[in-house]
Design a protein around this motif. Structure first.
Motif, PDB file in Angstrom:
ATOM      1  N   ILE A  52       0.674  -1.269  -0.064  1.00  0.00           N
ATOM      2  CA  ILE A  52      -0.007   0.049   0.033  1.00  0.00           C
ATOM      3  C   ILE A  52       0.947   1.341  -0.056  1.00  0.00           C
ATOM      4  N   PHE A  53       1.893   1.305   0.711  1.00  0.00           N
ATOM      5  CA  PHE A  53       3.065   2.480   0.783  1.00  0.00           C
ATOM      6  C   PHE A  53       3.574   2.695  -0.602  1.00  0.00           C
ATOM      7  N   ASP A  54       3.892   1.584  -1.366  1.00  0.00           N
ATOM      8  CA  ASP A  54       4.422   1.675  -2.463  1.00  0.00           C
ATOM      9  C   ASP A  54       3.382   2.236  -3.501  1.00  0.00           C
ATOM     10  N   ASP A  55       2.137   1.813  -3.553  1.00  0.00           N
ATOM     11  CA  ASP A  55       1.155   2.271  -4.438  1.00  0.00           C
ATOM     12  C   ASP A  55       1.061   3.771  -4.143  1.00  0.00           C
ATOM     13  N   ILE A  56       0.868   4.198  -2.752  1.00  0.00           N
ATOM     14  CA  ILE A  56       0.754   5.667  -2.471  1.00  0.00           C
ATOM     15  C   ILE A  56       1.755   6.405  -2.921  1.00  0.00           C
ATOM     16  N   ALA A  57       2.852   6.027  -2.521  1.00  0.00           N
ATOM     17  CA  ALA A  57       4.332   7.030  -2.591  1.00  0.00           C
ATOM     18  C   ALA A  57       5.148   6.515  -3.669  1.00  0.00           C
ATOM     19  N   GLY A  58       4.736   5.848  -4.571  1.00  0.00           N
ATOM     20  CA  GLY A  58       5.357   5.339  -5.775  1.00  0.00           C
ATOM     21  C   GLY A  58       6.317   6.334  -6.606  1.00  0.00           C
ATOM     22  N   VAL A  59       5.767   7.471  -6.728  1.00  0.00           N
ATOM     23  CA  VAL A  59       6.473   8.583  -7.286  1.00  0.00           C
ATOM     24  C   VAL A  59       7.550   8.969  -6.303  1.00  0.00           C
ATOM     25  N   LEU A  60       7.509   9.079  -5.044  1.00  0.00           N
ATOM     26  CA  LEU A  60       8.633   9.455  -4.274  1.00  0.00           C
ATOM     27  C   LEU A  60       9.510   8.366  -4.120  1.00  0.00           C
ATOM     28  N   THR A  61       9.043   7.084  -4.164  1.00  0.00           N
ATOM     29  CA  THR A  61      10.095   6.068  -3.849  1.00  0.00           C
ATOM     30  C   THR A  61      10.940   5.628  -5.093  1.00  0.00           C
ATOM     31  N   SER A  62      10.434   6.367  -6.018  1.00  0.00           N
ATOM     32  CA  SER A  62      11.225   6.144  -7.330  1.00  0.00           C
ATOM     33  C   SER A  62      12.376   6.969  -7.277  1.00  0.00           C
ATOM     34  N   LYS A  63      12.282   7.894  -6.607  1.00  0.00           N
ATOM     35  CA  LYS A  63      13.475   8.762  -6.610  1.00  0.00           C
ATOM     36  C   LYS A  63      14.607   8.399  -5.674  1.00  0.00           C
ATOM     37  N   ILE A  64      14.376   7.477  -4.885  1.00  0.00           N
ATOM     38  CA  ILE A  64      15.169   6.900  -3.673  1.00  0.00           C
ATOM     39  C   ILE A  64      16.231   6.171  -4.641  1.00  0.00           C
ATOM     40  N   PRO A  65      17.374   6.157  -4.507  1.00  0.00           N
ATOM     41  CA  PRO A  65      18.314   5.328  -5.200  1.00  0.00           C
ATOM     42  C   PRO A  65      18.367   4.004  -4.235  1.00  0.00           C
ATOM     43  N   MET A  66      18.387   2.729  -5.371  1.00  0.00           N
ATOM     44  CA  MET A  66      18.193   1.515  -4.769  1.00  0.00           C
ATOM     45  C   MET A  66      17.196   1.289  -3.982  1.00  0.00           C
ATOM     46  N   SER A  68      14.655  -0.188  -4.695  1.00  0.00           N
ATOM     47  CA  SER A  68      14.010  -1.684  -4.951  1.00  0.00           C
ATOM     48  C   SER A  68      14.728  -2.818  -4.152  1.00  0.00           C
ATOM     49  N   GLU A  69      16.227  -2.577  -4.372  1.00  0.00           N
ATOM     50  CA  GLU A  69      17.070  -3.648  -3.603  1.00  0.00           C
ATOM     51  C   GLU A  69      16.956  -3.342  -2.102  1.00  0.00           C
ATOM     52  N   LEU A  70      16.668  -2.216  -1.563  1.00  0.00           N
ATOM     53  CA  LEU A  70      16.351  -2.012  -0.165  1.00  0.00           C
ATOM     54  C   LEU A  70      14.992  -2.796   0.268  1.00  0.00           C
ATOM     55  N   ARG A  71      14.163  -2.450  -0.523  1.00  0.00           N
ATOM     56  CA  ARG A  71      12.623  -3.169  -0.231  1.00  0.00           C
ATOM     57  C   ARG A  71      12.937  -4.819  -0.179  1.00  0.00           C
ATOM     58  N   LEU A  72      13.621  -5.177  -1.141  1.00  0.00           N
ATOM     59  CA  LEU A  72      14.154  -6.722  -1.240  1.00  0.00           C
ATOM     60  C   LEU A  72      14.764  -7.054  -0.017  1.00  0.00           C
ATOM     61  N   ALA A  73      15.721  -6.284   0.356  1.00  0.00           N
ATOM     62  CA  ALA A  73      16.489  -6.782   1.702  1.00  0.00           C
ATOM     63  C   ALA A  73      15.581  -6.674   2.743  1.00  0.00           C
ATOM     64  N   PHE A  74      14.740  -6.048   2.819  1.00  0.00           N
ATOM     65  CA  PHE A  74      13.893  -5.605   3.964  1.00  0.00           C
ATOM     66  C   PHE A  74      12.768  -7.075   4.014  1.00  0.00           C
ATOM     67  N   LEU A  75      12.359  -7.391   2.804  1.00  0.00           N
ATOM     68  CA  LEU A  75      11.462  -8.601   2.922  1.00  0.00           C
ATOM     69  C   LEU A  75      12.331  -9.763   3.406  1.00  0.00           C
ATOM     70  N   PHE A  76      13.392  -9.813   2.778  1.00  0.00           N
ATOM     71  CA  PHE A  76      14.318 -10.930   3.158  1.00  0.00           C
ATOM     72  C   PHE A  76      14.431 -11.020   4.728  1.00  0.00           C
ATOM     73  N   TYR A  77      14.813  -9.885   5.276  1.00  0.00           N
ATOM     74  CA  TYR A  77      15.031  -9.808   6.789  1.00  0.00           C
ATOM     75  C   TYR A  77      13.762 -10.270   7.408  1.00  0.00           C
ATOM     76  N   LEU A  78      12.668  -9.659   6.791  1.00  0.00           N
ATOM     77  CA  LEU A  78      11.223 -10.131   7.659  1.00  0.00           C
ATOM     78  C   LEU A  78      10.979 -11.599   8.024  1.00  0.00           C
ATOM     79  N   TRP A  79      11.491 -12.458   6.800  1.00  0.00           N
ATOM     80  CA  TRP A  79      11.042 -13.837   6.982  1.00  0.00           C
ATOM     81  C   TRP A  79      12.231 -14.709   7.308  1.00  0.00           C
ATOM     82  N   TYR A  80      13.711 -14.265   7.016  1.00  0.00           N
ATOM     83  CA  TYR A  80      14.468 -15.083   7.081  1.00  0.00           C
ATOM     84  C   TYR A  80      14.765 -15.667   8.497  1.00  0.00           C
ATOM     85  N   PRO A  81      14.883 -17.227   8.580  1.00  0.00           N
ATOM     86  CA  PRO A  81      14.841 -17.752   9.802  1.00  0.00           C
ATOM     87  C   PRO A  81      15.767 -17.253  11.079  1.00  0.00           C
TER      88      PRO A  81
END
Length: 196
Positions: A52-66, A68-81
């Motif tokens: 939901i945050f990505d959909d609402i703030a998509g224009v702003l998040t597209s200006k943040i360098p990397m 997508s990679e930070l989001r991927l790392a965060f998702l990995f952090y969330l579930w990694y055992p």
């Protein structure tokens, strides 16, 4: 382009597919483990809020360098055992915030459920009126183009009045006069030969 594609593919794999499989396995375990079910429910809640945050703030998040990679790392952090960041994020940030606003959120959701039919009818009516208007404008545009099309067809036809066509072919070949295609090709060949 390939780095962006790779990041999206890894996000789908590590952010959605693998957690969904783990959630499925937790549900299907015969002696149900409520701690696993709780963990995966927390994960999906956090993931939905992130989407939901990505959909609402998509224009702003597209200006943040990397981002997508930070989001991927965060998702990995969330579930990694070893990290199981879902517990930390849920208990520290999300649970206190939602508990504070839960009565207000519940009230608004009840209102939306009660009026969902009216809202749907409003949007369908609005869509059909705008769609009809758009259809009429498109038909007017096509009709206006069809009336201009008679001139366009003569310009693109191989026969027809040469005076109606542009003179850029004559300028390119170097001849100003008429002639058929063979003389035009011959003049072009001579001009090309003279350049050497």
């Amino acid at each position: 382009m390939s780095a962006e594609f790779l990041t999206k593919a890894l996000t789908v794999l590590f952010g959605y597919a693998m957690p969904a499989l783990e959630c499925f396995k937790a549900i299907e375990q015969r002696p149900g483990r409520t701690d696993q079910l709780r963990f995966w429910c927390q994960y999906w809640i956090i993931l939905v809020i992130l989407v939901i945050f990505d959909d609402i703030a998509g224009v702003l998040t597209s200006k943040i360098p990397m981002y997508s990679e930070l989001r991927l790392a965060f998702l990995f952090y969330l579930w990694y055992p070893q990290t199981r960041g879902t517990d930390i994020v849920y208990e520290t940030f999300l649970r206190p915030l939602v508990m504070q606003y839960e009565p207000n959120i519940e009230e608004r959701l009840r209102y939306l459920r009660a009026n969902a039919g009216d809202i749907l009818i409003f949007y369908l009516k609005n869509f059909t009126e705008r769609g009809y208007d758009l259809f009429l404008r498109a038909m007017d545009y096509i009709r206006s183009q069809a009336s201009r099309g008679s001139r366009t067809r003569r310009w693109f036809s191989f026969g027809g009045d040469r005076a109606e066509r542009s003179s850029f072919v004559d300028d390119y070949v170097g001849g100003g006069g008429g002639g058929d295609r063979r003389t035009t090709a011959t003049a072009r060949h001579r001009r090309h030969r003279d350049d050497y």
